[in-house]
Design a protein around this motif. Structure first.
Motif, PDB file in Angstrom:
ATOM      1  N   THR A 129       4.939 -10.332 -12.547  1.00 24.03           N
ATOM      2  CA  THR A 129       4.129  -9.156 -12.849  1.00 24.03           C
ATOM      3  C   THR A 129       4.154  -8.163 -11.697  1.00 24.03           C
ATOM      4  OG1 THR A 129       2.117 -10.171 -11.937  1.00 24.03           O
ATOM      5  CG2 THR A 129       2.514 -10.442 -14.315  1.00 24.03           C
ATOM      6  N   VAL A 130       3.979  -6.892 -12.041  1.00 25.54           N
ATOM      7  CA  VAL A 130       3.680  -5.836 -11.076  1.00 25.54           C
ATOM      8  C   VAL A 130       2.354  -5.243 -11.519  1.00 25.54           C
ATOM      9  CG1 VAL A 130       4.333  -3.614 -10.120  1.00 25.54           C
ATOM     10  CG2 VAL A 130       6.091  -5.334 -10.560  1.00 25.54           C
ATOM     11  N   GLU A 131       1.312  -5.495 -10.747  1.00 18.08           N
ATOM     12  CA  GLU A 131      -0.036  -5.046 -11.107  1.00 18.08           C
ATOM     13  C   GLU A 131      -0.462  -3.887 -10.223  1.00 18.08           C
ATOM     14  OE1 GLU A 131      -2.805  -8.486 -12.270  1.00 18.08           O
ATOM     15  OE2 GLU A 131      -1.448  -9.381 -10.780  1.00 18.08           O
ATOM     16  N   CYS A 132      -1.203  -2.966 -10.821  1.00 16.81           N
ATOM     17  CA  CYS A 132      -1.740  -1.821 -10.094  1.00 16.81           C
ATOM     18  C   CYS A 132      -3.238  -2.034  -9.877  1.00 16.81           C
ATOM     19  CB  CYS A 132      -1.494  -0.527 -10.862  1.00 16.81           C
ATOM     20  SG  CYS A 132       0.267  -0.123 -11.042  1.00 16.81           S
ATOM     21  N   VAL A 133      -3.612  -2.424  -8.668  1.00 19.17           N
ATOM     22  CA  VAL A 133      -5.029  -2.554  -8.338  1.00 19.17           C
ATOM     23  C   VAL A 133      -5.675  -1.173  -8.435  1.00 19.17           C
ATOM     24  CG1 VAL A 133      -6.674  -3.181  -6.534  1.00 19.17           C
ATOM     25  CG2 VAL A 133      -4.587  -4.538  -6.866  1.00 19.17           C
ATOM     26  N   ASN A 134      -4.950  -0.183  -7.961  1.00 19.40           N
ATOM     27  CA  ASN A 134      -5.277   1.230  -8.121  1.00 19.40           C
ATOM     28  C   ASN A 134      -3.962   1.984  -8.005  1.00 19.40           C
ATOM     29  OD1 ASN A 134      -4.809   1.701  -5.222  1.00 19.40           O
ATOM     30  ND2 ASN A 134      -6.773   0.648  -4.942  1.00 19.40           N
ATOM     31  N   ASP A 135      -4.002   3.297  -7.999  1.00 18.86           N
ATOM     32  CA  ASP A 135      -2.764   4.082  -7.979  1.00 18.86           C
ATOM     33  C   ASP A 135      -1.923   3.847  -6.730  1.00 18.86           C
ATOM     34  OD1 ASP A 135      -3.198   5.192 -10.439  1.00 18.86           O
ATOM     35  OD2 ASP A 135      -3.951   7.118  -9.678  1.00 18.86           O
ATOM     36  N   TYR A 136      -2.546   3.352  -5.656  1.00 11.78           N
ATOM     37  CA  TYR A 136      -1.828   3.236  -4.384  1.00 11.78           C
ATOM     38  C   TYR A 136      -1.721   1.802  -3.877  1.00 11.78           C
ATOM     39  CZ  TYR A 136      -3.158   8.122  -4.709  1.00 11.78           C
ATOM     40  OH  TYR A 136      -3.367   9.399  -5.169  1.00 11.78           O
ATOM     41  N   THR A 137      -2.043   0.825  -4.717  1.00  7.92           N
ATOM     42  CA  THR A 137      -1.929  -0.580  -4.314  1.00  7.92           C
ATOM     43  C   THR A 137      -1.138  -1.335  -5.367  1.00  7.92           C
ATOM     44  OG1 THR A 137      -4.090  -0.464  -3.223  1.00  7.92           O
ATOM     45  CG2 THR A 137      -3.169  -2.651  -3.610  1.00  7.92           C
ATOM     46  N   VAL A 138      -0.005  -1.889  -4.956  1.00 12.14           N
ATOM     47  CA  VAL A 138       0.907  -2.593  -5.854  1.00 12.14           C
ATOM     48  C   VAL A 138       0.905  -4.075  -5.491  1.00 12.14           C
ATOM     49  CG1 VAL A 138       3.262  -2.705  -6.758  1.00 12.14           C
ATOM     50  CG2 VAL A 138       2.366  -0.538  -5.877  1.00 12.14           C
ATOM     51  N   VAL A 139       0.645  -4.928  -6.461  1.00 19.51           N
ATOM     52  CA  VAL A 139       0.678  -6.376  -6.248  1.00 19.51           C
ATOM     53  C   VAL A 139       1.806  -6.952  -7.100  1.00 19.51           C
ATOM     54  CG1 VAL A 139      -0.565  -8.551  -6.429  1.00 19.51           C
ATOM     55  CG2 VAL A 139      -1.791  -6.465  -5.773  1.00 19.51           C
ATOM     56  N   SER A 141       0.868  -1.176   0.000  1.00 15.54           N
ATOM     57  CA  SER A 141       0.000   0.000   0.000  1.00 15.54           C
ATOM     58  C   SER A 141       0.907   1.229   0.000  1.00 15.54           C
ATOM     59  CB  SER A 141      -0.905   0.021   1.229  1.00 15.54           C
ATOM     60  OG  SER A 141      -1.830  -1.053   1.188  1.00 15.54           O
ATOM     61  N   LEU A 142       0.749   2.081  -0.997  1.00 16.16           N
ATOM     62  CA  LEU A 142       1.596   3.261  -1.126  1.00 16.16           C
ATOM     63  C   LEU A 142       0.997   4.442  -0.372  1.00 16.16           C
ATOM     64  CD1 LEU A 142       2.407   3.076  -4.951  1.00 16.16           C
ATOM     65  CD2 LEU A 142       3.608   1.971  -3.036  1.00 16.16           C
ATOM     66  N   LYS A 143       1.866   5.310   0.139  1.00 21.10           N
ATOM     67  CA  LYS A 143       1.404   6.526   0.789  1.00 21.10           C
ATOM     68  C   LYS A 143       0.819   7.453  -0.280  1.00 21.10           C
ATOM     69  CE  LYS A 143       4.797   6.380   4.541  1.00 21.10           C
ATOM     70  NZ  LYS A 143       6.012   7.000   5.121  1.00 21.10           N
ATOM     71  N   PRO A 144      -0.394   7.934  -0.092  1.00 16.41           N
ATOM     72  CA  PRO A 144      -0.994   8.836  -1.080  1.00 16.41           C
ATOM     73  C   PRO A 144      -0.441  10.254  -0.952  1.00 16.41           C
ATOM     74  CG  PRO A 144      -2.503   8.512   0.736  1.00 16.41           C
ATOM     75  CD  PRO A 144      -1.332   7.610   1.005  1.00 16.41           C
ATOM     76  N   GLY A 145      -0.486  10.978  -2.052  1.00 15.33           N
ATOM     77  CA  GLY A 145      -0.141  12.404  -2.009  1.00 15.33           C
ATOM     78  C   GLY A 145       1.330  12.724  -2.050  1.00 15.33           C
ATOM     79  N   ILE A 146       2.198  11.720  -2.215  1.00 15.44           N
ATOM     80  CA  ILE A 146       3.643  11.985  -2.297  1.00 15.44           C
ATOM     81  C   ILE A 146       3.972  12.475  -3.706  1.00 15.44           C
ATOM     82  CG2 ILE A 146       5.935  10.938  -2.275  1.00 15.44           C
ATOM     83  CD1 ILE A 146       5.029   9.126  -0.062  1.00 15.44           C
ATOM     84  N   ARG A 147       4.753  13.550  -3.778  1.00 16.40           N
ATOM     85  CA  ARG A 147       5.100  14.117  -5.077  1.00 16.40           C
ATOM     86  C   ARG A 147       6.604  14.054  -5.322  1.00 16.40           C
ATOM     87  NH1 ARG A 147       0.998  16.120  -7.643  1.00 16.40           N
ATOM     88  NH2 ARG A 147      -0.923  16.562  -6.483  1.00 16.40           N
ATOM     89  N   PHE A 148       6.942  13.839  -6.580  1.00 19.39           N
ATOM     90  CA  PHE A 148       8.339  13.914  -6.995  1.00 19.39           C
ATOM     91  C   PHE A 148       8.756  15.391  -7.020  1.00 19.39           C
ATOM     92  CE2 PHE A 148       7.085   9.836  -8.933  1.00 19.39           C
ATOM     93  CZ  PHE A 148       8.140   9.023  -8.496  1.00 19.39           C
ATOM     94  N   SER A 149      10.042  15.613  -7.155  1.00 20.94           N
ATOM     95  CA  SER A 149      10.556  16.982  -7.120  1.00 20.94           C
ATOM     96  C   SER A 149      10.147  17.809  -8.328  1.00 20.94           C
ATOM     97  CB  SER A 149      12.087  16.960  -6.993  1.00 20.94           C
ATOM     98  OG  SER A 149      12.681  16.166  -8.008  1.00 20.94           O
ATOM     99  N   ASN A 150       9.542  17.184  -9.338  1.00 24.81           N
ATOM    100  CA  ASN A 150       8.995  17.947 -10.465  1.00 24.81           C
ATOM    101  C   ASN A 150       7.498  18.200 -10.307  1.00 24.81           C
ATOM    102  OD1 ASN A 150       7.964  15.404 -10.925  1.00 24.81           O
ATOM    103  ND2 ASN A 150       8.644  15.260 -13.047  1.00 24.81           N
ATOM    104  N   GLY A 151       6.945  17.808  -9.161  1.00 23.82           N
ATOM    105  CA  GLY A 151       5.540  18.073  -8.867  1.00 23.82           C
ATOM    106  C   GLY A 151       4.592  16.946  -9.202  1.00 23.82           C
ATOM    107  N   GLU A 152       5.060  15.934  -9.940  1.00 20.39           N
ATOM    108  CA  GLU A 152       4.181  14.823 -10.311  1.00 20.39           C
ATOM    109  C   GLU A 152       3.979  13.874  -9.138  1.00 20.39           C
ATOM    110  OE1 GLU A 152       5.685  12.911 -13.792  1.00 20.39           O
ATOM    111  OE2 GLU A 152       5.344  14.657 -15.083  1.00 20.39           O
ATOM    112  N   GLU A 153       2.782  13.278  -9.042  1.00 18.56           N
ATOM    113  CA  GLU A 153       2.482  12.385  -7.932  1.00 18.56           C
ATOM    114  C   GLU A 153       3.120  11.018  -8.139  1.00 18.56           C
ATOM    115  OE1 GLU A 153      -1.330  10.973  -5.196  1.00 18.56           O
ATOM    116  OE2 GLU A 153      -1.668  11.664  -7.239  1.00 18.56           O
ATOM    117  N   PHE A 154       3.623  10.461  -7.047  1.00 19.47           N
ATOM    118  CA  PHE A 154       4.160   9.096  -7.060  1.00 19.47           C
ATOM    119  C   PHE A 154       3.011   8.109  -6.949  1.00 19.47           C
ATOM    120  CE2 PHE A 154       5.175   5.660  -3.933  1.00 19.47           C
ATOM    121  CZ  PHE A 154       5.783   4.799  -4.837  1.00 19.47           C
TER     122      PHE A 154
END
Length: 245
Positions: free
Chosen positions: A103-113, A61-74
């Motif tokens: 495989t690396v699957e994205c259940v959603n933007d913040y869940t990595v399987v 489960s990824l932390k939501p709202g984290i941004r890269f130094s160019n402003g794009e969301e992780f």
């Protein structure tokens, strides 16, 4: 911060020295890292991953709202891109463990399987850095601007790099922890050798000097302003010599 080795690149995919690995920690973060007690702790992940009964499936489960130094969301897609970059034909890093991933699957933007073809026991050592999709196409990786100015989620960004002299770091304006980093800037100063760096440390021209050896402590003790000499740094790895018998 004084260093005797200038990096060839700040791209984790091209890192071959400890110096490069140490410097990238200013800019680039991974899903987890190792703390001062040698324990894995979550960084870009909310928690350590859950593991299926078979040991073949990890769920982060990824932390939501984290941004890269160019402003794009992780998001999860950046984890997918990182795997693609590591396994690319021209990659300079070891595929150990990553080549076991089906495989690396994205259940959603913040869940990595992550699904493995076989159990990989040191799974927590994988993804110690994340390469953003905005770094560029894999085909042009050798000429990425990212190689000298990484786009990361860490507290610092590269403001300038004067080859042979210094790298100046500025605050990442999108860093997620309010009020941090505490300092306004950092300067990585390249010095030719320990004989040049140690006097600069003693005189205060350097705040930190990396690559000290035990015999250097005798010289450092002659200074009155150096209050600590040590290495509070660990990568969770062991180095060893194996005799070819």
């Amino acid at each position: 911060i004084g260093m005797t080795q200038e990096p060839a690149s700040l791209n984790p995919l091209q890192s071959t020295t400890t110096t490069e690995t140490l410097l990238r920690s200013f800019f680039v973060e991974g899903l987890v890292e190792i703390d001062a007690n040698g324990q894995y702790i979550p960084v870009l992940a909310e928690t350590l991953p859950t593991v299926s009964a078979s040991g073949l499936v990890l769920t982060y489960s990824l932390k939501p709202g984290i941004r890269f130094s160019n402003g794009e969301e992780f998001i999860c897609a950046d984890v997918q891109f990182t795997l693609e970059a590591i396994l690319a034909e021209q990659a300079d890093v070891s595929p150990a463990g990553y080549s076991n991933i089906n495989t690396v699957e994205c259940v959603n933007d913040y869940t990595v399987v992550i699904t493995f073809s076989q159990v990989y026991a040191p799974y927590l050592s994988l993804f110690p850095y994340i390469i953003p999709r905005s770094a560029g196409s894999l085909e042009s990786r050798t000429t990425w601007a990212y190689n000298r100015a990484p786009i990361g989620t860490g507290p610092w960004i590269v403001q300038s790099w004067e080859s042979g002299k210094r790298i100046t770091l500025a605050k990442n304006p999108y860093y997620r922890q309010a009020g941090k980093p505490y300092l306004d800037s950092l300067i990585i100063q390249f010095v030719p050798n320990n004989a040049d760096g140690i006097p600069k440390l003693i005189s205060g021209k350097l705040t930190i000097f990396w690559e000290l050896t035990e015999p250097d402590l005798l010289t450092i003790r002659q200074g009155t302003d150096v209050t600590f000499a040590g290495a509070p740094y660990g990568a969770g790895e062991n180095e060893l010599l194996v005799f070819n018998l």
